[in-house]
Motif scaffolding. Structure first.
Motif, PDB file in Angstrom:
ATOM      1  N   ASN A 132       0.806  -1.216   0.000  1.00 37.73           N
ATOM      2  CA  ASN A 132       0.000   0.000   0.000  1.00 37.73           C
ATOM      3  C   ASN A 132       0.840   1.268   0.000  1.00 37.73           C
ATOM      4  OD1 ASN A 132      -3.039  -0.689   0.413  1.00 37.73           O
ATOM      5  ND2 ASN A 132      -1.927  -2.137   1.679  1.00 37.73           N
ATOM      6  N   TYR A 133       1.984   1.219   0.643  1.00 35.35           N
ATOM      7  CA  TYR A 133       2.841   2.407   0.698  1.00 35.35           C
ATOM      8  C   TYR A 133       3.399   2.704  -0.688  1.00 35.35           C
ATOM      9  CZ  TYR A 133       6.528   5.567   2.306  1.00 35.35           C
ATOM     10  OH  TYR A 133       7.348   6.650   2.498  1.00 35.35           O
ATOM     11  N   ASN A 164      -4.568  -0.261   6.465  1.00 35.97           N
ATOM     12  CA  ASN A 164      -4.438   0.246   5.105  1.00 35.97           C
ATOM     13  C   ASN A 164      -4.841   1.714   4.979  1.00 35.97           C
ATOM     14  OD1 ASN A 164      -3.526  -2.209   4.284  1.00 35.97           O
ATOM     15  ND2 ASN A 164      -5.468  -2.899   3.414  1.00 35.97           N
ATOM     16  N   GLY A 166      -4.251   4.082   7.238  1.00 39.99           N
ATOM     17  CA  GLY A 166      -3.096   4.856   7.699  1.00 39.99           C
ATOM     18  C   GLY A 166      -1.930   4.798   6.733  1.00 39.99           C
ATOM     19  N   ILE A 167      -1.646   3.609   6.212  1.00 38.79           N
ATOM     20  CA  ILE A 167      -0.465   3.463   5.349  1.00 38.79           C
ATOM     21  C   ILE A 167      -0.657   4.203   4.025  1.00 38.79           C
ATOM     22  CG2 ILE A 167      -1.239   1.258   4.330  1.00 38.79           C
ATOM     23  CD1 ILE A 167       2.355   1.978   5.199  1.00 38.79           C
ATOM     24  N   GLN A 170      -0.200   7.876   4.669  1.00 39.00           N
ATOM     25  CA  GLN A 170       1.223   8.165   4.866  1.00 39.00           C
ATOM     26  C   GLN A 170       1.973   8.170   3.541  1.00 39.00           C
ATOM     27  OE1 GLN A 170       3.204   5.695   7.810  1.00 39.00           O
ATOM     28  NE2 GLN A 170       5.167   6.126   6.835  1.00 39.00           N
ATOM     29  N   ASP A 174       3.907  11.385   2.167  1.00 43.09           N
ATOM     30  CA  ASP A 174       5.363  11.361   2.013  1.00 43.09           C
ATOM     31  C   ASP A 174       5.762  11.923   0.651  1.00 43.09           C
ATOM     32  OD1 ASP A 174       5.893  10.469   4.512  1.00 43.09           O
ATOM     33  OD2 ASP A 174       6.693   8.514   3.947  1.00 43.09           O
TER      34      ASP A 174
END
Lengths: 313, 215
Positions: A132-133, A164, A166-167, A170, A174
């Motif tokens: 996911n990131y 998922n 939160g990721i 993020q 980022d």
């Protein structure tokens, strides 16, 4: 209790395939437990897992927990009582699910997790999740480019109990936060829901009519947001989603939503069943417990190749 | 006196709080940063302090090959090159990460961006063979995924913590690079880094851990 359980199983096992004389005598059945099939992503998962299980000679017991950890716990009881050989699970909460998976393990039934992680390792045999990131960074980079690196935007977050949500946020930030001219003016959860996203988007538009873009934690919320934007005559707003659903694919091809990120849901579910099969036959999957699967950016260039959470070459 | 009571109360409540903190039973958690996301920054800082210089950099240096050598291996047999020299991180569909050490001539540069890059020609044919990403925005997680035994996804709480490690490694690496002022076109540059590749056709985007611009 037993009667209640049986009723529950009969009510939930809407898509049981194959011939099973009775639950108690389930010889080689794999339980497939996911959130509601209302979201096509979870339907694709369940279909992918069921197809592979049948191909490998198993019966299936397909259940939905509706993102309710209590209901999930009851479904685990049902699956354990039915004597299933393995459980394929897209879970109802990273923390709340640990106990359910442990309960199955204590009963000698291995669990193979897809899509969502739990916050403990060593209890499930496999946890296969989309990266996911990495996917959110792809979506974030596309969003930055579509926005021309500047402007006000809003973010729709997923369900807080799901890692998922939160990721992905993020991963988006980022990338996006590296561009000082992109300004986040509203950020709110719509709990992965299309109808909630519609309402949230309406109020966001009232408070911030100047927004130029919306980045969403999944496709169903992106669809809800797009419907609200269309209703308000704001089809100029850039929307980017996550999942790679056929609904968003169609919107992209009509020039609506601009992009999404494909999670290989169908293949992921099939992989989990293959690992379950290997584990049942040999006592080992041969791979690490936690595994990541890379995501792919979908935009107008490749949307036509997308079908049911899989990209053709 | 009052002050003492307050201090005692504070101590007592602090002890009560720490008394019910749940910390995973792993070696690096002895210093007890919180197990949830609030402890991630401290835990990752500790992990970097104990592994970056002493384990990751030596690992990359030991595995590093020249661009020409790796290119030959990949052209011959990508799967064999992967098994012998690469590391594929935590799962399916992810690129294979290869360590590199080489020297080339700068043929293009983009230094006015948040994602600075240098294009290097390493075989003197006048065209770029590798692109070095100099940060501060660094794509991917090559530095983390080149050492899956050192940084094992299963031992992390979740993707969030694992992603933060990837970001921290990229920040550490790009922050350690010194890039001279002025036009670098035509300069000779030596580098050590990691390239993630999914196939022999991919563009080589390298995350460097060391860079030297020759005078």
């Amino acid at each position: 209790m037993n009667l209640k359980r049986r009723l529950l199983v009969s009510a939930m096992a809407v898509a049981m395939t194959g011939l099973m004389p009775s639950f108690a005598a389930a010889a080689d059945t794999i339980a497939i437990i996911t959130p509601s099939h209302d979201n096509p992503f979870f339907k694709a998962e369940a279909d992918g897992a069921a197809a592979k299980a049948v191909e490998l000679g198993y019966d299936t017991m397909v259940l939905v927990h509706d993102d309710d950890a209590n209901k999930q716990s009851e479904l685990f009881d049902s699956a354990i009582a039915a004597g299933v050989k393995a459980i394929i699970l897209d879970n109802a909460g990273a923390d709340a699910t640990v106990a359910a998976v442990q309960k199955a393990a204590d009963a000698g039934i291995p669990s193979f997790l897809i899509d969502r992680e739990i916050t403990a390792s060593g209890i499930a045999v496999s946890q296969i999740v989309s990266n996911n990131y990495q996917g959110a960074q792809l979506g974030g980079e596309e969003f930055v480019a579509l926005m021309g690196e500047a402007g006000k935007y809003a973010e729709l977050l997923g369900k807080e109990s799901d890692t998922n949500a939160g990721i992905r946020s993020q991963g988006y930030h980022d990338v996006i936060d590296q561009y000082p001219d992109l300004e986040l003016v509203a950020q709110q959860t719509a709990n992965w829901s299309q109808t909630e996203a519609f309402t949230v988007m309406e109020s966001m538009l009232q408070a911030h009519p100047e927004i130029k873009g919306v980045i969403s934690g999944n496709d169903t919320m992106a669809m809800g947001a797009w419907a609200a934007l269309e209703a308000a005559g704001r089809t100029d707003v850039i929307v980017v989603g996550f999942d790679g659903s056929n609904d968003v694919r169609d919107s992209i091809m009509k020039g609506g939503i601009k992009a999404t990120v494909l999670q290989p849901a169908y293949a992921q579910a099939q992989m989990a069943v293959e690992q379950a099969d290997a584990y049942l036959k040999t006592g080992s999957t041969g791979v690490d417990e936690k595994q990541l699967m890379d995501c792919v950016l979908i935009n107008a260039e490749n949307a036509a190749q997308l079908e049911t959470f899989a990209l053709s070459e | 006196m009052k002050f003492v009571t307050v201090t005692a109360l504070c101590l007592a409540s602090a002890m009560a709080l720490s008394g019910c903190k749940i910390v995973p039973d792993t070696a690096e958690n002895d210093a007890t940063p919180a197990a949830d996301a609030s402890g991630d920054a401290a835990r990752i800082e500790a992990l970097l302090a104990s592994s970056y210089d002493t384990e990751l950099l030596p690992h990359i240096a030991a595995k590093a090959q020249s661009v020409a050598t790796l290119r030959g291996q990949i052209a011959a047999d990508f799967a064999a090159a992967t098994a012998e020299h690469g590391a594929s991180g935590a799962g399916a569909g992810a690129p294979v990460n290869f360590a590199l050490k080489d020297t080339g001539t700068v043929v293009a540069s983009k230094l006015d961006s948040r994602a600075r890059t240098l294009d290097l020609d390493v075989d003197a044919d006048g065209t770029a063979d590798v692109v070095l990403q100099l940060g501060p925005v660094v794509r991917g997680s090559a530095l983390r995924d080149v050492a899956p035994k050192l940084y094992d996804f299963t031992s992390f709480r979740d993707q969030i913590e694992f992603a933060k490690l990837g970001r921290a490694l990229n920040d550490r690496a790009s922050g350690s690079l010194t890039i001279p002022e002025g036009d670098l076109i035509g300069k000779t540059v030596g580098f050590t880094g990691v390239v993630p590749l999914k196939s022999a056709k991919d563009k080589w985007l390298v995350t460097p851990v060391a860079l030297e611009v020759m005078p």
